[in-house]
Design a protein around this motif. Structure first.
Motif, PDB file in Angstrom:
ATOM      1  N   TYR A 717     -66.009 -36.718  16.962  1.00 38.06           N
ATOM      2  CA  TYR A 717     -65.725 -35.355  17.437  1.00 38.06           C
ATOM      3  C   TYR A 717     -64.952 -35.379  18.752  1.00 38.06           C
ATOM      4  O   TYR A 717     -63.959 -34.658  18.913  1.00 38.06           O
ATOM      5  N   ILE A 721     -61.152 -34.946  17.276  1.00 39.65           N
ATOM      6  CA  ILE A 721     -61.040 -33.487  17.152  1.00 39.65           C
ATOM      7  C   ILE A 721     -60.698 -32.836  18.488  1.00 39.65           C
ATOM      8  O   ILE A 721     -59.856 -31.934  18.552  1.00 39.65           O
ATOM      9  N   VAL A 722     -61.312 -33.285  19.556  1.00 41.90           N
ATOM     10  CA  VAL A 722     -61.147 -32.615  20.850  1.00 41.90           C
ATOM     11  C   VAL A 722     -60.018 -33.237  21.659  1.00 41.90           C
ATOM     12  O   VAL A 722     -58.998 -32.595  21.931  1.00 41.90           O
ATOM     13  N   SER A 726     -56.294 -31.520  21.720  1.00 39.27           N
ATOM     14  CA  SER A 726     -56.082 -30.772  22.963  1.00 39.27           C
ATOM     15  C   SER A 726     -54.981 -31.389  23.804  1.00 39.27           C
ATOM     16  O   SER A 726     -54.189 -30.673  24.427  1.00 39.27           O
ATOM     17  N   GLN A 757     -65.191 -27.847  25.203  1.00 42.27           N
ATOM     18  CA  GLN A 757     -65.275 -28.545  23.920  1.00 42.27           C
ATOM     19  C   GLN A 757     -66.089 -29.832  24.009  1.00 42.27           C
ATOM     20  O   GLN A 757     -66.737 -30.222  23.042  1.00 42.27           O
ATOM     21  N   SER A 870     -71.280 -21.115  18.820  1.00 47.24           N
ATOM     22  CA  SER A 870     -70.073 -20.959  18.001  1.00 47.24           C
ATOM     23  C   SER A 870     -70.020 -19.584  17.371  1.00 47.24           C
ATOM     24  O   SER A 870     -68.959 -18.939  17.333  1.00 47.24           O
ATOM     25  N   GLU A 875     -66.150 -21.987  20.624  1.00 47.36           N
ATOM     26  CA  GLU A 875     -65.122 -22.814  20.012  1.00 47.36           C
ATOM     27  C   GLU A 875     -65.460 -23.087  18.545  1.00 47.36           C
ATOM     28  O   GLU A 875     -66.615 -23.384  18.211  1.00 47.36           O
ATOM     29  N   CYS A 877     -64.731 -25.656  16.916  1.00 41.75           N
ATOM     30  CA  CYS A 877     -65.061 -27.069  16.740  1.00 41.75           C
ATOM     31  C   CYS A 877     -66.547 -27.328  16.948  1.00 41.75           C
ATOM     32  O   CYS A 877     -67.078 -28.348  16.474  1.00 41.75           O
ATOM     33  N   TRP A 878     -67.250 -26.434  17.638  1.00 46.77           N
ATOM     34  CA  TRP A 878     -68.692 -26.616  17.813  1.00 46.77           C
ATOM     35  C   TRP A 878     -69.408 -26.506  16.468  1.00 46.77           C
ATOM     36  O   TRP A 878     -70.348 -27.264  16.194  1.00 46.77           O
ATOM     37  N   MET A 880     -68.093 -27.238  13.628  1.00 43.86           N
ATOM     38  CA  MET A 880     -67.752 -28.460  12.907  1.00 43.86           C
ATOM     39  C   MET A 880     -68.664 -29.601  13.321  1.00 43.86           C
ATOM     40  O   MET A 880     -69.158 -30.379  12.484  1.00 43.86           O
ATOM     41  N   LEU A 881     -68.915 -29.731  14.633  1.00 43.46           N
ATOM     42  CA  LEU A 881     -69.812 -30.783  15.102  1.00 43.46           C
ATOM     43  C   LEU A 881     -71.236 -30.547  14.595  1.00 43.46           C
ATOM     44  O   LEU A 881     -71.923 -31.495  14.174  1.00 43.46           O
ATOM     45  N   SER A 884     -71.435 -31.557  11.008  1.00 43.52           N
ATOM     46  CA  SER A 884     -71.380 -33.013  10.877  1.00 43.52           C
ATOM     47  C   SER A 884     -72.721 -33.647  11.231  1.00 43.52           C
ATOM     48  O   SER A 884     -73.159 -34.600  10.573  1.00 43.52           O
TER      49      SER A 884
END
Length: 897
Positions: A717, A721-722, A726, A757, A870, A875, A877-878, A880-881, A884
């Motif tokens: 992650y 991803i971050v 970014s 993130q 989230s 974000e 992506c949170w 997504m984490l 996961s």
């Protein structure tokens, strides 16, 4: 750095000037440039050997004599002998330059050329003989005769007059005595004409009380209420005098400047009400003109107010000329013109209307100790123009625009100077740019050296219509100063040689064809176009210098390589070396000098990183503290890897951003440490010792799998991803940034977004703490497994290891830490502290159950927290984490039975 950059830039210009394009494009360009820079840096090359210069000049004289040119040698010797009397500090350097510039002096030098160096002879002095020859002293007019001043008598003026009048007739002077002279004087006197004198006095209607000297008293005015009758022409003339600011009999002016009609006069054929109305209107016009007259002669120190005074004075003079022409027509006997009060009022209203508009503005200009009112003058002119334009009064708007344009251009002169050369001039009390009086670090030059000036009330010290453009104007001048600090003075002067004045009159001329466009929109468009012509140029030049000469993107890449683990080989090597030093349990594991040498040697292989800028700082503690800290990943919070940026780059990447970089680095080191413990601290030999009956084997495999899944998920992650996404987005925005301020904003936004993130911001501190606790759980689990492996190896049926005391237990370093050494290293014995490996603690299976319960609690808290923030607008992506991390719990085979 600034001095070295200046020398490098000057050397580059010297090479391009001398060699033009031939050398600039050749492969030898870099070597010649380096040689010249080294030559300038050598202290010996900065001084001239005066003895060597004397030897060369003596040798040159000897050469002249050997070649049978004694005349030239003698001329050189004479000047060499005179040289010590006029020598100065730079004499050797000047002589060295002349020797280097000389071109075959034996063949080309001529002694006769020295005559050209002689100064021209001075002009001859003026003597009395020259003056007498030009103008002889012949005394034809008797100007040199002596004068007898004693013969004159101040009481006998008649004798003086007679002497003066009789100088042309000496015979008459000798035959007329004193009495005759007096009689002659009386013959020139004219007897008064009482009738004519009476007519003159009667014409003075303002002084009718004096008529009685030649006629019956009180013929027209008895002093007790009788009105004095005036003609309309007389009233027009008196009104014209009043409009010119002169005293008038029919108007009385009070202390406040207001005009009142005197009640002692009346006009034929006009009622009192009509006369009073017209005269009151004209009196109000004169009052407003008087306000302007009084203000234009006042002393003003602010330049744009002086411009306003000059502009209003010019228009006031034109009005006075027009009124004077009206008076001239009244007195013209050849072309007489009748002028009524109504006609005068209409004409005066027409010619004074543009100037009357400014009376309301100047009446508020009591500027002593109130510089803000001076700036409000420009604002009032701007608002007045907008008002006139909005009601369609184009003619009056043009007059106000003309005055406003002149004042604004005067006000913008210091602004133009700032944009051209980065210098602040003009009165400080009306300037919206100020320089910091204290010494500012070069890394904060852009933000702290020059700022916008604000008043105590928080209002920008500038007109309101410039508030939006003030920041851009400030950045243009700061760009010039920044280029000068970079040693690019010639580049700055070339790019910003001349800023044209704001042509507001031409921009507003469009209003006739676009009457529906507000003046504010037209003005802001012209102002924006004027500023943008310089703004984009300055931003482009500075951005190009930062990218090419200062290595902006190279520094950003270097930071990502060091702090974001972009180069896995280098970062893993450094991490493994640090982990090995921690595992050894030595107190000097975090020695700053050793770690600095280590990180410099590792990252020296990268072309993007300057190893000399790398250093490591650490907080040292006692041996007991180190033994306690090594059981937690928080030990890396005391380790700071520092990469020092050059001062131009430090103006973009601030120190607070560097703190965020280091926090991300610490988080990656913590995750890497957890992965290393899980991947390399569980060798097969120790797993074979696990007991199936108490469930230790299943619990060990299950907990190791879940912790390894968690660590890998967090690592993926962060890195994929971050950090990767970014960084690429930030790079694109940085390349499209308009100026340095926007580049700073882009990077600051990137850092803030990155902290969110990476879960290291303040508002996500609970989640971050839970993640760190989960990583600490990995070390606790690894230690527990190591204790179990050591205790199991000392059972009686295990003959492979010799029993030892419970204080210190020597064990194979390879069996406990396969990740801290490579496979080809020898299997040395390592001492395990009693506090680190104890065989008297709770059973291994029970400890695993407690660790598993702690893992589930922390895991649930992290996933629920990430999903909650989230869904609350955080974000994406949170989520997504969180998905996961939660995916591992879907595997029912790893659940406890």
């Amino acid at each position: 750095m600034a001095h070295a950059a200046t020398i490098e830039h000057l050397v580059e210009e010297l090479i391009q000037t001398i060699a033009q394009r031939s050398l600039a494009d050749s492969p030898k360009h870099k070597s010649i440039k380096k040689y010249m820079i080294d030559a300038f840096a050598d202290p010996k090359s900065l001084t001239t050997n005066q003895f060597e210069i004397q030897s060369k000049l003596s040798g040159l004289e000897e050469k002249f004599r050997i070649c049978n040119n004694d005349e030239l040698a003698d001329a050189l010797r004479v000047r060499l002998d005179e040289l010590p009397t006029i020598s100065g500090r730079w004499t050797p350097e000047i002589l060295s330059l002349l020797i280097l510039l000389s071109d075959r002096p034996l063949q080309n030098a001529q002694v006769k050329d020295l005559e050209l160096l002689k100064p021209p002879p001075p002009p001859a002095l003026l003597t009395w003989s020259d003056m007498i020859a030009d103008d002889p002293l012949d005394n034809k007019d008797g100007i040199w005769d002596n004068v007898d001043f004693a013969a004159d008598d101040s009481e006998d003026d008649e004798d003086i007059l007679l002497n003066v009048s009789s100088t042309s007739d000496p015979v008459l002077d000798s035959t007329i005595d004193l009495d005759d002279r007096k009689s002659i004087l009386e013959s020139f006197a004219v007897s008064p004409d009482v009738a004519s004198l009476k007519d003159i006095i009667e014409a003075q209607y303002w002084n009718q009380a004096s008529v009685g000297a030649y006629d019956q008293p009180n013929r027209n005015y008895d002093g007790r209420g009788t009105k004095i009758t005036l003609t309309e022409t007389q009233t027009v003339r008196e009104t014209a005098s009043m409009l010119l600011g002169l005293p008038s009999s029919i108007y009385d002016k009070d202390d406040k400047g207001n005009y009142a009609i005197s009640g002692r006069y009346e006009v034929r054929h006009m009622s009192r009400e009509s006369l009073s109305g017209i005269l009151h209107e004209l009196g109000e016009i004169s009052r407003r003109l008087s306000l302007v007259r009084d203000w234009v002669i006042a002393d003003e120190s602010i330049p744009f107010l002086q411009t306003l005074q000059a502009s209003l004075a010019t228009r006031l003079s034109a009005i006075d000329n027009a009124i004077s022409m009206m008076q001239a027509h009244l007195l013209d006997s050849e072309k007489p013109r009748s002028l009524s009060l109504l006609l005068l009022r209409n004409e005066v209203q027409t010619i004074t209307y543009p100037l009357i508009l400014f009376s309301d503005i100047v009446v508020t200009l009591d500027l002593e100790g109130k510089p803000r009112l001076a700036l409000q003058t420009l604002e009032l002119l701007y608002r007045k123009t907008c008002e006139l334009h909005s009601i369609g009064d184009v003619e009056a708007a043009e007059h106000v625009v003309s005055v406003f344009s002149d004042c604004l251009n005067t006000y913008l002169k210091p602004v133009r100077k700032w944009m051209e050369s980065g210098e602040i001039i003009g009165p400080a009390e009306v300037s919206f740019i100020e320089e910091c009086r204290q010494e500012v670090p070069m890394g904060s030059f852009w933000d702290c050296q020059y700022k916008l000036a604000y008043e105590a009330s928080g209002h920008l010290r500038a007109p309101d219509f410039l508030s939006l453009a003030a920041k851009r104007i400030l950045n243009i001048g700061k760009s010039v100063q920044f280029l000068k600090k970079l040693g690019m003075r010639s580049t700055a002067q070339t790019c910003y040689s001349r800023v044209e004045p704001l042509d507001l009159k031409r921009a507003c001329a469009v209003t006739e064809s676009h009457k529906l466009s507000p003046f504010s929109e037209i003005f802001m468009g012209a102002l924006d176009q004027w500023i943008s012509s310089m703004f984009h140029s300055s931003a482009a030049v500075l951005r190009n210098q930062l990218e090419t000469s200062c290595g902006l993107y190279q520094s950003i890449e270097a930071l990502q390589l060091i702090y974001f683990f972009r180069n896995g080989a280098l970062s893993d090597h450094f991490a493994e070396m640090v982990f090995e030093r921690i595992d050894r349990g030595k107190r000097a594991w975090n020695d700053s000098f050793l770690l600095t040498e280590l990180v410099q040697n590792i990252f020296a292989t990268s072309l993007l990183i300057d190893p000399e800028r790398l250093s490591v700082r650490s907080v040292t503690g006692s041996h007991r503290d180190i033994q306690n800290q090594r059981r937690s990943v928080k030990i890396f919070e005391n380790l700071q890897v520092i990469y020092t940026l050059s001062w131009p780059i430090a103006n973009i990447i601030k120190e607070e951003s560097m703190i965020a970089y280091r926090r991300v680095f610490v988080l990656l080191m913590q995750v890497q440490r957890a992965k290393q413990m899980l991947e390399r601290r569980f060798p097969r030999s120790t797993l074979l010792l696990l007991d199936k009956e108490d469930g230790a084997k299943f619990l060990t495999f299950s907990l190791r799998h879940r912790l390894l899944w968690f660590a890998n998920a967090v690592w993926t992650y962060l890195t994929e991803i971050v950090l990767s996404v970014s960084s690429k987005t930030m790079r694109l925005k940085m390349e499209n940034a308009e100026d340095l301020d926007e580049m700073i904003f882009v990077h600051r936004t990137f850092i803030l977004h990155l902290q969110e993130q990476c879960l290291i911001s303040k508002r996500l501190a609970p989640i971050h703490q839970a993640v760190v606790s989960m990583l600490d759980l990995v070390i606790v689990f690894s230690d527990a497994h190591a204790r179990y492996a050591v205790s199991a190896s000392f059972e009686p049926n295990n003959q492979s290891i010799t029993p030892v005391s419970t204080k210190k237990v020597p064990c194979s370093r390879r069996s406990l830490d396969t990740g801290s050494r490579s496979s080809d290293e020898s299997e040395g014995e390592a001492e395990v502290d009693e506090s680190y490996v104890s065989i008297t603690e709770a059973p291994y299976a029970e400890r695993l159950k407690k660790l598993h319960e702690t893992f589930k609690q922390l895991h649930s808290f992290v996933t629920a927290g990430l999903q909650g923030v989230s869904r609350a607008g955080g974000e994406p992506c949170w989520a997504m984490l969180a998905d996961s991390l939660a995916a591992d719990f879907r595997n029912k085979d790893l659940e406890l039975g």
